[in-house]
Structures are given as structure tokens and as C-alpha cells.
Design a protein around this motif. Structure first.
Motif, PDB file in Angstrom:
ATOM      1  N   ALA A 143       0.839  -1.293  -0.041  1.00  0.00           N
ATOM      2  CA  ALA A 143       0.129   0.130   0.030  1.00  0.00           C
ATOM      3  C   ALA A 143       0.892   1.244   0.051  1.00  0.00           C
ATOM      4  N   ILE A 144       1.760   1.290   0.974  1.00  0.00           N
ATOM      5  CA  ILE A 144       2.770   2.248   0.915  1.00  0.00           C
ATOM      6  C   ILE A 144       3.380   2.715  -0.508  1.00  0.00           C
ATOM      7  N   ALA A 145       3.913   1.417  -1.052  1.00  0.00           N
ATOM      8  CA  ALA A 145       4.650   1.482  -2.361  1.00  0.00           C
ATOM      9  C   ALA A 145       3.356   2.319  -3.491  1.00  0.00           C
ATOM     10  N   MET A 146       2.313   2.067  -3.536  1.00  0.00           N
ATOM     11  CA  MET A 146       1.224   2.299  -4.283  1.00  0.00           C
ATOM     12  C   MET A 146       1.059   3.692  -4.089  1.00  0.00           C
ATOM     13  N   ILE A 147       1.156   4.298  -2.973  1.00  0.00           N
ATOM     14  CA  ILE A 147       1.029   5.703  -2.577  1.00  0.00           C
ATOM     15  C   ILE A 147       2.185   6.502  -3.183  1.00  0.00           C
ATOM     16  N   ASN A 148       3.514   5.798  -2.932  1.00  0.00           N
ATOM     17  CA  ASN A 148       4.447   6.660  -3.312  1.00  0.00           C
ATOM     18  C   ASN A 148       4.575   6.758  -4.780  1.00  0.00           C
ATOM     19  N   GLU A 149       3.813   6.038  -5.681  1.00  0.00           N
ATOM     20  CA  GLU A 149       3.835   6.010  -7.054  1.00  0.00           C
ATOM     21  C   GLU A 149       2.562   7.061  -7.353  1.00  0.00           C
ATOM     22  N   MET A 150       1.968   7.637  -6.604  1.00  0.00           N
ATOM     23  CA  MET A 150       1.063   8.603  -6.887  1.00  0.00           C
ATOM     24  C   MET A 150       1.648  10.098  -6.639  1.00  0.00           C
ATOM     25  N   SER A 151       0.875  11.072  -7.496  1.00  0.00           N
ATOM     26  CA  SER A 151       1.309  12.598  -7.147  1.00  0.00           C
ATOM     27  C   SER A 151       0.218  12.892  -5.720  1.00  0.00           C
ATOM     28  N   PRO A 152       0.562  14.061  -5.190  1.00  0.00           N
ATOM     29  CA  PRO A 152      -0.378  14.388  -4.185  1.00  0.00           C
ATOM     30  C   PRO A 152      -1.883  14.361  -4.644  1.00  0.00           C
ATOM     31  N   GLU A 153      -2.159  14.935  -5.795  1.00  0.00           N
ATOM     32  CA  GLU A 153      -3.321  15.131  -6.543  1.00  0.00           C
ATOM     33  C   GLU A 153      -3.856  13.703  -6.729  1.00  0.00           C
ATOM     34  N   GLU A 154      -3.242  12.844  -7.234  1.00  0.00           N
ATOM     35  CA  GLU A 154      -3.787  11.487  -7.485  1.00  0.00           C
ATOM     36  C   GLU A 154      -4.211  10.878  -6.131  1.00  0.00           C
ATOM     37  N   PHE A 155      -3.368  11.027  -5.178  1.00  0.00           N
ATOM     38  CA  PHE A 155      -3.705  10.435  -3.762  1.00  0.00           C
ATOM     39  C   PHE A 155      -4.886  10.989  -3.364  1.00  0.00           C
ATOM     40  N   ARG A 156      -5.492  12.383  -3.435  1.00  0.00           N
ATOM     41  CA  ARG A 156      -6.378  12.903  -3.092  1.00  0.00           C
ATOM     42  C   ARG A 156      -7.823  12.384  -3.845  1.00  0.00           C
ATOM     43  N   ARG A 157      -7.545  12.001  -5.172  1.00  0.00           N
ATOM     44  CA  ARG A 157      -8.656  11.721  -5.873  1.00  0.00           C
ATOM     45  C   ARG A 157      -8.841  10.404  -5.617  1.00  0.00           C
ATOM     46  N   HIS A 158      -7.977   9.454  -5.099  1.00  0.00           N
ATOM     47  CA  HIS A 158      -7.901   8.126  -4.728  1.00  0.00           C
ATOM     48  C   HIS A 158      -9.010   8.270  -3.329  1.00  0.00           C
ATOM     49  N   VAL A 159      -8.748   9.069  -2.733  1.00  0.00           N
ATOM     50  CA  VAL A 159      -9.471   9.295  -1.370  1.00  0.00           C
ATOM     51  C   VAL A 159     -10.924   9.473  -1.612  1.00  0.00           C
ATOM     52  N   GLN A 160     -11.247  10.275  -2.623  1.00  0.00           N
ATOM     53  CA  GLN A 160     -12.563  10.692  -2.844  1.00  0.00           C
ATOM     54  C   GLN A 160     -13.265   9.608  -3.610  1.00  0.00           C
ATOM     55  N   THR A 161     -12.590   8.801  -4.180  1.00  0.00           N
ATOM     56  CA  THR A 161     -13.355   7.815  -5.077  1.00  0.00           C
ATOM     57  C   THR A 161     -13.149   6.483  -4.353  1.00  0.00           C
ATOM     58  N   LYS A 162     -12.316   6.149  -3.440  1.00  0.00           N
ATOM     59  CA  LYS A 162     -11.975   4.668  -3.075  1.00  0.00           C
ATOM     60  C   LYS A 162     -12.378   4.473  -1.766  1.00  0.00           C
ATOM     61  N   HIS A 163     -12.176   5.579  -0.816  1.00  0.00           N
ATOM     62  CA  HIS A 163     -12.241   5.530   0.607  1.00  0.00           C
ATOM     63  C   HIS A 163     -13.613   4.924   1.117  1.00  0.00           C
ATOM     64  N   PRO A 164     -13.789   4.068   1.876  1.00  0.00           N
ATOM     65  CA  PRO A 164     -15.117   3.414   2.379  1.00  0.00           C
ATOM     66  C   PRO A 164     -15.888   4.389   3.267  1.00  0.00           C
ATOM     67  N   ALA A 165     -15.331   5.456   3.652  1.00  0.00           N
ATOM     68  CA  ALA A 165     -16.036   6.480   4.504  1.00  0.00           C
ATOM     69  C   ALA A 165     -16.454   7.546   3.771  1.00  0.00           C
ATOM     70  N   ALA A 166     -17.648   7.954   3.668  1.00  0.00           N
ATOM     71  CA  ALA A 166     -18.139   9.049   3.004  1.00  0.00           C
ATOM     72  C   ALA A 166     -17.375  10.308   3.398  1.00  0.00           C
ATOM     73  N   GLN A 167     -17.116  10.590   4.694  1.00  0.00           N
ATOM     74  CA  GLN A 167     -16.907  11.755   4.954  1.00  0.00           C
ATOM     75  C   GLN A 167     -15.407  12.154   4.825  1.00  0.00           C
ATOM     76  N   ALA A 168     -14.792  11.056   4.491  1.00  0.00           N
ATOM     77  CA  ALA A 168     -13.104  11.169   4.547  1.00  0.00           C
ATOM     78  C   ALA A 168     -12.651  12.370   3.665  1.00  0.00           C
ATOM     79  N   PRO A 169     -13.463  12.392   2.391  1.00  0.00           N
ATOM     80  CA  PRO A 169     -12.690  13.473   1.488  1.00  0.00           C
ATOM     81  C   PRO A 169     -13.096  14.768   1.987  1.00  0.00           C
ATOM     82  N   ARG A 170     -14.213  14.932   2.650  1.00  0.00           N
ATOM     83  CA  ARG A 170     -14.856  16.182   3.135  1.00  0.00           C
ATOM     84  C   ARG A 170     -14.164  16.501   4.424  1.00  0.00           C
TER      85      ARG A 170
END
Length: 202
Positions: free
Chosen positions: A163-190
Motif C-alpha cells: 500500500a505504501i509503495a502504491m501511494i509513493n507512485e502517486m502524485s498528491p493530486e492522484e492520492f486525493r482523487r483516490h481518497v475521494q473515489t475509493k475510501h469507504p467512509a463517505a466523510q473522509a474526502p470532506r
């Protein structure tokens, strides 16, 4: 101290994953005012634990609006809205202490900020260790503070190192988009957006 923190445990599912429901702060103070009000304590905690002081202040602003008496429906207490039985207990264990902080202790601004900052450091040194980009680490810390590091990492892989290796392959913007679309908690992106917005205004 560092060795004690690192030996506190490496489980991917953290105590903070049973975090409180977000509350509307009782005090609608702007983040800069909240930061100034509690700067004596945030400066000390930031220096002691090596944590970004602006991040501490931003979390305080979003979590409690700077109200040291704030208590959520799930009994998260004080400025940094700490649950004694989860994050509080985890910090105590990492510090070689038994039990968990009392409600009175968590309502004390200095102690609340110290425990909350110690918890941030635990997240960064343990579950989130290895994230190289400082902005991504900050964003991951914000999400993990509210919803648990394990919940975040499992959106990438059940294996922490992968998981850490996958995060390190992302830009900060890509990481944020991942949180917006993949995190199971709906409130996490907000929550991430709110704390980041506060961070940038302090």
C-alpha cells in the motif's frame, strides 16, 4: 521514545478506526484565531513530537472549533476530539503507561493537545511510515486521524508495504482523487478538504 513508539505495534487496523462522528464545532472561531488561542500548547507539542504545528491547529479548528469542552456523541473529548478508549489508550500504551486518559484529563487543553499530537506522531511513524511526499503524508495523516490508517491503506492493498509503495507512485493530486473515489467512509474526502482548508488559512 522513538523505539517505544515503533514497538507499540504494527497492526494495519488502528484503534482510531472507531473514531467519533464529526460534530459541528460549538465555537465558530476562524482557524487563525484558534491557532493563536492555543499556540502555547501547540508549539510545545509540535516541538516535542516533531509534528507540524499548523497541522495540529488545523485539526483542532475542524474537530472542536477551539472548544476544550466539546464532547461528541461517541464521547470524543476536547480540542482534538480524542476517544479515551481508542486513540487515548493507544498513546498511553506507546508511552509505556497503563489504562487510558480520563475525561478530566482530555478536557485539559495542554494534555489533550499533547495526546492528540502524540497520536499524530504514532500514525506517521508506524502505519504511514515510508510515505515520501510531505504533502501526501500530511493528507494521509489527516484521513487516518479521523477514519483510521488501516481503512485508508486497505483501499490500496491489504499488505501495508504494498500500500505504501502504491501511494509513493502517486502524485498528491492522484492520492486525493483516490481518497475521494475509493475510501469507504463517505466523510473522509470532506474531512480532508476541511482540515486542508484550515491548514492553508493558518
Amino acid at each position: 521514545m522513538l523505539s517505544a513508539l515503533l514497538l507499540a505495534g504494527c497492526a494495519s487496523k488502528t484503534a482510531r478506526e472507531t473514531h467519533h462522528e464529526q460534530q459541528t464545532p460549538l465555537t465558530k472561531a476562524p482557524p487563525a484565531r484558534v491557532s493563536q488561542t492555543w499556540s502555547m500548547f501547540t508549539e510545545n507539542a509540535a516541538s516535542h513530537y516533531g509534528v507540524d504545528e499548523r497541522l495540529i491547529s488545523a485539526i483542532i479548528s475542524v474537530e472542536s472549533g477551539g472548544d476544550p469542552d466539546a464532547i461528541s456523541r461517541s464521547n470524543a473529548v476536547g480540542l482534538m476530539q480524542i476517544k479515551a478508549s481508542t486513540a487515548g489508550r493507544e498513546v498511553y500504551r506507546a508511552q509505556g503507561r497503563h489504562g487510558q486518559p480520563s475525561t478530566r484529563e482530555l478536557r485539559d487543553p495542554a494534555k489533550n493537545i499533547d495526546i492528540g499530537t502524540a497520536y499524530i506522531r504514532l500514525l506517521q511513524q508506524r502505519q504511514l511510515a515510508g510515505i515520501r511526499n510531505p504533502q501526501t503524508l500530511r493528507d494521509a495523516t489527516i484521513v487516518a486521524y479521523a477514519n483510521g490508517a488501516g481503512a485508508l491503506l486497505r483501499t490500496f492493498s491489504r499488505d501495508r508495504d504494498r500500500a505504501i509503495a502504491m501511494i509513493n507512485e502517486m502524485s498528491p493530486e492522484e492520492f486525493r482523487r483516490h481518497v475521494q473515489t475509493k475510501h469507504p467512509a463517505a466523510q473522509a474526502p470532506r474531512y480532508l478538504w476541511k482540515v486542508d482548508t484550515a491548514y492553508r488559512t493558518i
